[in-house]
Write a protein that holds these residues in place. Structure first.
Motif, PDB file in Angstrom:
ATOM      1  N   LEU A  10       0.823  -1.210   0.000  1.00 31.41           N
ATOM      2  CA  LEU A  10       0.000   0.000   0.000  1.00 31.41           C
ATOM      3  C   LEU A  10       0.856   1.260   0.000  1.00 31.41           C
ATOM      4  CD1 LEU A  10      -2.909  -0.940   2.422  1.00 31.41           C
ATOM      5  CD2 LEU A  10      -2.976  -0.716  -0.045  1.00 31.41           C
ATOM      6  N   ALA A  11       1.950   1.229   0.719  1.00 29.72           N
ATOM      7  CA  ALA A  11       2.835   2.393   0.732  1.00 29.72           C
ATOM      8  C   ALA A  11       3.472   2.581  -0.644  1.00 29.72           C
ATOM      9  CB  ALA A  11       3.906   2.227   1.800  1.00 29.72           C
ATOM     10  N   LEU A  17       1.194   6.608  -6.901  1.00 29.41           N
ATOM     11  CA  LEU A  17       0.135   7.584  -7.150  1.00 29.41           C
ATOM     12  C   LEU A  17       0.657   9.010  -7.013  1.00 29.41           C
ATOM     13  CD1 LEU A  17      -2.916   5.929  -5.370  1.00 29.41           C
ATOM     14  CD2 LEU A  17      -2.608   6.296  -7.807  1.00 29.41           C
ATOM     15  N   ASP A  18       1.498   9.243  -6.018  1.00 31.24           N
ATOM     16  CA  ASP A  18       2.080  10.577  -5.847  1.00 31.24           C
ATOM     17  C   ASP A  18       2.938  10.968  -7.049  1.00 31.24           C
ATOM     18  OD1 ASP A  18       0.857  10.894  -3.411  1.00 31.24           O
ATOM     19  OD2 ASP A  18       2.617  10.214  -2.255  1.00 31.24           O
ATOM     20  N   LYS A  19       3.706  10.022  -7.571  1.00 30.77           N
ATOM     21  CA  LYS A  19       4.531  10.296  -8.752  1.00 30.77           C
ATOM     22  C   LYS A  19       3.655  10.605  -9.969  1.00 30.77           C
ATOM     23  CE  LYS A  19       8.439   7.424  -7.386  1.00 30.77           C
ATOM     24  NZ  LYS A  19       9.172   6.181  -7.667  1.00 30.77           N
ATOM     25  N   ARG A  23       3.442  14.191 -12.127  1.00 24.67           N
ATOM     26  CA  ARG A  23       3.643  14.285 -13.568  1.00 24.67           C
ATOM     27  C   ARG A  23       2.442  14.913 -14.260  1.00 24.67           C
ATOM     28  NH1 ARG A  23       5.498   8.304 -14.865  1.00 24.67           N
ATOM     29  NH2 ARG A  23       4.016   8.045 -13.218  1.00 24.67           N
ATOM     30  N   ARG A  24       1.254  14.676 -13.727  1.00 27.59           N
ATOM     31  CA  ARG A  24       0.037  15.166 -14.353  1.00 27.59           C
ATOM     32  C   ARG A  24      -0.213  16.632 -14.063  1.00 27.59           C
ATOM     33  NH1 ARG A  24      -5.779  13.918 -12.724  1.00 27.59           N
ATOM     34  NH2 ARG A  24      -4.679  13.426 -10.834  1.00 27.59           N
ATOM     35  N   GLY A  26      -0.207  17.746 -10.455  1.00 21.81           N
ATOM     36  CA  GLY A  26      -0.295  17.890  -9.018  1.00 21.81           C
ATOM     37  C   GLY A  26      -1.690  18.132  -8.461  1.00 21.81           C
ATOM     38  N   GLU A  27      -2.684  18.353  -9.302  1.00 20.76           N
ATOM     39  CA  GLU A  27      -4.025  18.584  -8.789  1.00 20.76           C
ATOM     40  C   GLU A  27      -4.683  17.254  -8.440  1.00 20.76           C
ATOM     41  OE1 GLU A  27      -6.490  20.967 -11.208  1.00 20.76           O
ATOM     42  OE2 GLU A  27      -4.908  22.391 -11.652  1.00 20.76           O
ATOM     43  N   PRO A  28      -5.317  17.187  -7.299  1.00 24.10           N
ATOM     44  CA  PRO A  28      -6.026  15.953  -6.969  1.00 24.10           C
ATOM     45  C   PRO A  28      -7.252  15.781  -7.850  1.00 24.10           C
ATOM     46  CG  PRO A  28      -6.413  17.620  -5.283  1.00 24.10           C
ATOM     47  CD  PRO A  28      -5.384  18.178  -6.242  1.00 24.10           C
ATOM     48  N   ALA A  29      -7.617  14.558  -8.038  1.00 24.63           N
ATOM     49  CA  ALA A  29      -8.783  14.258  -8.875  1.00 24.63           C
ATOM     50  C   ALA A  29     -10.050  14.788  -8.202  1.00 24.63           C
ATOM     51  CB  ALA A  29      -8.893  12.755  -9.093  1.00 24.63           C
ATOM     52  N   ALA A  30     -10.989  15.222  -9.031  1.00 27.80           N
ATOM     53  CA  ALA A  30     -12.254  15.738  -8.504  1.00 27.80           C
ATOM     54  C   ALA A  30     -13.054  14.596  -7.894  1.00 27.80           C
ATOM     55  CB  ALA A  30     -13.044  16.392  -9.625  1.00 27.80           C
TER      56      ALA A  30
END
Length: 126
Positions: A10-11, A17-19, A23-24, A26-30
């Protein structure tokens, strides 16, 4: 054990997911909006409770009338079915979003729709 990487999957998934987020952009998904779902569940509970309460109250009233008058099962049976009918009417009114008594129309809705009067009673109200 080495301290270089996280020991559990999980870690590692969190790091991946952070990486990917970095790259995308940095905005969290809605997150999905659950207001509609909560409103629907609330309406469902309201409808169910109103239906059951109408049946219980009518059946209890029939039992009380039966014990008072002495017509043992008939008042309870008749009022049970009247309670079912009242509960179904309540469900219909809640689903159709009718807030007026049965047989009435609100005049502001009739005038806003611009529909002509359907009978002589509608003509008198204008």
């Amino acid at each position: 054990m080495s301290e270089s990487g996280p020991p559990d999957p999980l870690a590692r998934l969190g790091e991946q997911l952070d990486k990917a987020r970095s790259r995308r952009g940095g905005e969290p998904a809605a997150r999905p909006d659950n207001a509609g779902l909560q409103q629907g569940v609330g309406l469902g509970f309201r409808i169910g409770i109103e239906f059951v309460v109408a049946i219980i109250v009518a059946t209890w009233l029939g039992w009380a009338i039966d014990s008072w008058v002495g017509t043992r099962p008939w008042g309870m049976i008749v009022l049970f079915f009247l309670g079912v009918g009242a509960g179904m009417l309540s469900v219909y009114r809640a689903v159709a979003n009718i807030n007026t008594p049965v047989g009435y129309r609100r005049m502001d809705e009739v005038k806003a729709a611009g529909k002509p009067a359907k009978d002589k009673w509608d003509e008198d109200e204008e």
